[in-house]
Enzyme design. Sequence first.
Site, mmCIF file in Angstrom:
data_model
loop_
_atom_site.group_PDB
_atom_site.id
_atom_site.type_symbol
_atom_site.label_atom_id
_atom_site.label_comp_id
_atom_site.label_asym_id
_atom_site.label_seq_id
_atom_site.Cartn_x
_atom_site.Cartn_y
_atom_site.Cartn_z
ATOM 1 N N ARG A 40 -0.311 4.411 -0.600
ATOM 2 C CA ARG A 40 -1.135 5.615 -0.533
ATOM 3 C C ARG A 40 -0.636 6.608 0.513
ATOM 4 N NH1 ARG A 40 -6.971 2.856 -0.136
ATOM 5 N NH2 ARG A 40 -5.712 1.452 1.163
ATOM 6 N N ASP A 96 0.860 -1.192 0.000
ATOM 7 C CA ASP A 96 0.000 0.000 0.000
ATOM 8 C C ASP A 96 0.890 1.234 0.000
ATOM 9 O OD1 ASP A 96 -1.918 1.977 0.368
ATOM 10 O OD2 ASP A 96 -3.017 0.858 1.899
#
Length: 205
Positions: free
Chosen positions: A133, A131
Amino acid sequence: MSNNHVAYEFVSCAKLPTRFGEFTIHGFVETASQQEHVALSYGEWQTGDVVPIRIHSECLTGDALFSTRCDCGFQLEKALANIVEEGHGVILYLRQEGRGIGLLNKIKAYNLQDTGLDTVEANEHLGFDADLRDYSICKLMLDTLNVQKVQLMTNNPKKLNALEAMGINVVERKAIDHGVTDDNKHYLMTKTSKLGHVFNLEKLK
């Protein structure tokens, strides 16, 4: 203007009628990367009110093409409906497809998942973290919209932790267990077991 090392610019806003109700769309840009993001606001609130919000990362396949490989489109629709039902709220729509790897890399990851890898293994096989983000701009967007206290619609504790680290008062986390399909059950179980998402596992049986 900058905060949390993210320079941004508020660009403009306009009415955005939808099948859920009439929202206002607010445009933002990260000036260094020129990455564009939007916030959708509905209704009104006073300083200090608790405002329902969702941080939603762009998912072209789920949001616009109605894919059932993930729950993204279902969650976006549910969040929009919840906000209208509450009478006010905000969607922070961040342009970071595929947990930050981009659309074409997400398609490559899907291809790997078709061969048996899970969503985390596929990203890592392509050389990415599970991830990537970044939620830094959320504080800037919420400040612009005069939001200090939130009810956060998410199954991802990392979003809650990111907001609290930036000084946003998360009064409540509201689960958004919505959009389970036969096509995405394994994906949702992987997010729960490997990425720390909180989900009602009974819905996955």
